[in-house]
Design a protein around this motif. Sequence first.
Motif, PDB file in Angstrom:
ATOM      1  N   VAL A  78      -8.610   3.063  -0.009  1.00  0.00           N
ATOM      2  CA  VAL A  78      -8.666   2.086   1.080  1.00  0.00           C
ATOM      3  C   VAL A  78      -9.695   2.529   2.122  1.00  0.00           C
ATOM      4  O   VAL A  78     -10.441   1.704   2.674  1.00  0.00           O
TER       5      VAL A  78
ATOM      6  N   MET B  21       0.840  -1.202   0.000  1.00  0.00           N
ATOM      7  CA  MET B  21       0.000   0.000   0.000  1.00  0.00           C
ATOM      8  C   MET B  21       0.875   1.251   0.000  1.00  0.00           C
ATOM      9  O   MET B  21       1.905   1.299   0.656  1.00  0.00           O
TER      10      MET B  21
ATOM     11  N   VAL C 288      -2.414  -3.746  -1.215  1.00  0.00           N
ATOM     12  CA  VAL C 288      -3.652  -3.586  -1.976  1.00  0.00           C
ATOM     13  C   VAL C 288      -3.569  -4.479  -3.203  1.00  0.00           C
ATOM     14  O   VAL C 288      -2.484  -4.901  -3.609  1.00  0.00           O
TER      15      VAL C 288
ATOM     16  N   PHE D  41      -7.728  -5.368  -0.060  1.00  0.00           N
ATOM     17  CA  PHE D  41      -6.770  -4.787   0.866  1.00  0.00           C
ATOM     18  C   PHE D  41      -6.476  -5.792   1.984  1.00  0.00           C
ATOM     19  O   PHE D  41      -7.369  -6.527   2.407  1.00  0.00           O
TER      20      PHE D  41
END
Length: 416
Positions: A267, A259, A304, A316
């Motif tokens: 997210v 991420m 992710v 995620f």
Amino acid sequence: QDSDVSRFQNTIENIVQKFQGSSLQNHQEHKFWETQPVGQFKDLGDSSFPEGPIEQPTPLSEVKQEPYNLPTLYEWTVCDMDSDEICNEVYVLLTNNYVEDDDNLFRFNYSKEFLRWGLRPPGYFKNWHIGVRVKSSKKLVAFITAIPVKMRVRDEVVQMAEVNFLCVHKKLRSKRLAPVMIKEVTRRIHLENIWQAAYTAGILLPTPLTTCQYWHRTLNPKKLIDVGFSRLGDRMTMSRAIKLYKLPNSTATPGFRKMEIRDVPKVTILLRGYLSRFVVAPTFDDAEVAHWLLPQENVVDSFVVENSETREVTDFFSFYTLPSSILNNPNYSTLKAAYTFYHVSTKTPLLQLTQDALVIAKQKEFDVFNALDVMENEPFLKELKFGRGDGQLYYYLYNYRLRESLKPSELGLVML
Ligand code: MYA
């Protein structure tokens, strides 16, 4: 039919808890907890109480303005986690005195970076990081903390505190210091006009919101067996165990990546959507998602899944790093453990997402990967060769009553 089954299970749970509650009351009173606005064992199963706050807020001017009295040899201190020196004192206290397993083989070893992360989310209050020192030597001997969190309970978002890291030095146990510390943190939370809290503990107190269980996925069988974390079952040999827990060398999901800061808004949307499914869950904004979920070396890992064509983020996954000290083992001093944190799957099956996380954790040389049976975790645990741990993790709310206890799968909250 499913809901009948779950209602039945709920009833059984209530009966079991009622029994435990009454037997506890026979053998062990809760002199402190009986005075607090929490569900009491004697009221379990009584549905005449309304849901919601047990006590109404009092005007701030009526909240006690000065700290509670400590025994004369001790004094309060605010533990400024920005200071390396104080952060280190907290670290040393917890490393030597915090939570152990039932057999006293392991003790949590939260790192300094982890403590700073866990205690300084957006909007945190410095004076909710409370220490107790010996007046004469200034030695830090006890600690308790709270952080602010917006918690949704059914349709209502309630400003709460999460209370954690309650610790009293081993030599000062059973002197009723804990109740004073809990009252003091409560007072400071009240001064911010906050009247509810969430907390977890490994012990049964009046009365749990839900009772969860840890599951453990072996990554390094040899070490886990050597240090007494796991045992070789009947007809299991070391080489069979190694084979059983072997994982692929690389992740399977296309577009699975670390991420980054640019992912935060996406997210946040994914997570808010997912957490809205549970009866009790925090609500996070962008700043909180950035704080809690952007990767930090040896603290939190997040991934992710991004579609290479549409650039859409569809899934995620995150886990945090919490090692344990291995007590009294000649060969090993630390068990490196990962704990599942928050995750959302919309396109990639959760099973596959978790398997990819296991692969990464193995690459990063974790020994074990832990998960609670909260949210939708239960179905993938068995499939991915997690084993059920012993011991329970009880979740509690302070000054908020629910009609009946929740199933772990109705809870969308993970605490550190
Ligand atoms: S859970 C982690 C707790 N820490 C550890 O397990 C570390 C190792 N153990 C210790 O350091 C000590 O044993 C502790 C107790 C400090 C735990 N939660 O002083 P005492 C009650 C709540 O003689 P000690 C975490 O951090 C106990 O039932 N209460 O005992 C979340 C008894 O009361 P009662 C606990 O062993 C903390 C009384 O304390 C816990 O020397 C959430 C005995 O006191 C426990 N884990 O010290 C705190 N353990 O007679 C509540 C014992 O009634 C927050 N007790 O049974 C509530 C919300 C507050 C904010 C509200 C805002 C609105």
